[in-house]
Design an enzyme around this catalytic site. Sequence first.
Site, short mmCIF file in Angstrom:
data_model
loop_
_atom_site.label_atom_id
_atom_site.label_comp_id
_atom_site.label_asym_id
_atom_site.label_seq_id
_atom_site.Cartn_x
_atom_site.Cartn_y
_atom_site.Cartn_z
N SER A 1 0.87 -1.18 0.00
CA SER A 1 0.00 0.00 0.00
C SER A 1 0.90 1.22 0.00
O SER A 1 2.08 1.12 0.38
CB SER A 1 -0.84 0.00 1.28
OG SER A 1 -1.41 1.28 1.53
N TYR B 1 -2.26 -1.11 10.50
CA TYR B 1 -2.22 -1.25 9.04
C TYR B 1 -0.88 -0.75 8.50
O TYR B 1 -0.22 -1.43 7.69
CB TYR B 1 -3.38 -0.47 8.43
CG TYR B 1 -3.58 -0.65 6.95
CD1 TYR B 1 -4.36 -1.69 6.45
CD2 TYR B 1 -3.01 0.23 6.03
CE1 TYR B 1 -4.55 -1.86 5.08
CE2 TYR B 1 -3.19 0.07 4.66
CZ TYR B 1 -3.97 -0.97 4.19
OH TYR B 1 -4.15 -1.13 2.83
#
Length: 261
Positions: free
Chosen positions: A143, A156
Amino acid sequence: MSLRGKSGVVTGSTSGIGLAYARALAAEGADVLINGFGDAQEIERERSRIESEFGVRALYSPADMAEPAEIARMIAEAEQSLGAVDILINNAGIQHVAPVEDFPDETWDRILAVNLSAAFHAIKAAVPGMKRRGWGRIVSTASAHSLVASPFKSAYVTAKHGLAGLTKTVALELAPHKITCNCISPGYVWTPLVERQIPDTMKARGLTQEQVIKDVMLLAQPTKEFVTVEQVAALAVFLCSDAAAQITGANLSVDGGWTAA
Ligand code: NAD
């Protein structure tokens, strides 16, 4: 049909980016195993659509990526039923947004398990077969949050940074075996997950749909456009090709310029 004769496992592929990866591999002729949660009938529809549209074999495994034993079983099942796992795409991922002091311990553990440790367990299980065959492609969905942080996403961001490190380490170990290991780092991708957040954000912030998209979601994305799942999947297919044999240990951004800033 550049992947005819190959088999791939895509974790977290019952929707969004993962489903696009599975369909893109199948479109190139690869047999695939899809995995993830969701409505059983909907999953079966997608699985059989892959077979009928692309003329390949498609299996489904409900393995929970938070459970190492289930991951090992899924890889073994793919090897047995499809003959090999030549391509492994680690994609399953979950998110939780909360200040670090309020972040629930069990949510931290689950995000680290699904977004990071699952990739380790799947790689560990798939690598012996890849080494035996002298060919392999490992791709993980990291990401933009593997490169930069945002507040309130401690688990995350930590997991995605870890995934980038795991990618580099595994790439170095497997370089002599014709096995590449890379990660793709998307910015905001238009998926059902993202689409579902819009009405709540409109309500919570008193904004129009256009304002939510441009001023909240795409604030950090200079192109002011979402990445599409097909664009992410196209890069994965390229990474699986012979043309990408010398690309390994890379973290490739597909983020409309987000992390260039
Ligand atoms: P999504 O929610 O549409 O897909 C996630 C998939 O993972 C689903 O198939 C779900 O069933 C599966 N999954 C969740 N927990 C699982 C578990 N324990 N075991 C097995 N499968 C599980 O989301 P998406 O947007 O397509 O995200 C896919 C990946 O892309 C994730 O790793 C996410 O972090 C990453 N990503 C997404 C974006 C974005 O903007 N959508 C941006 C950057 C990175």
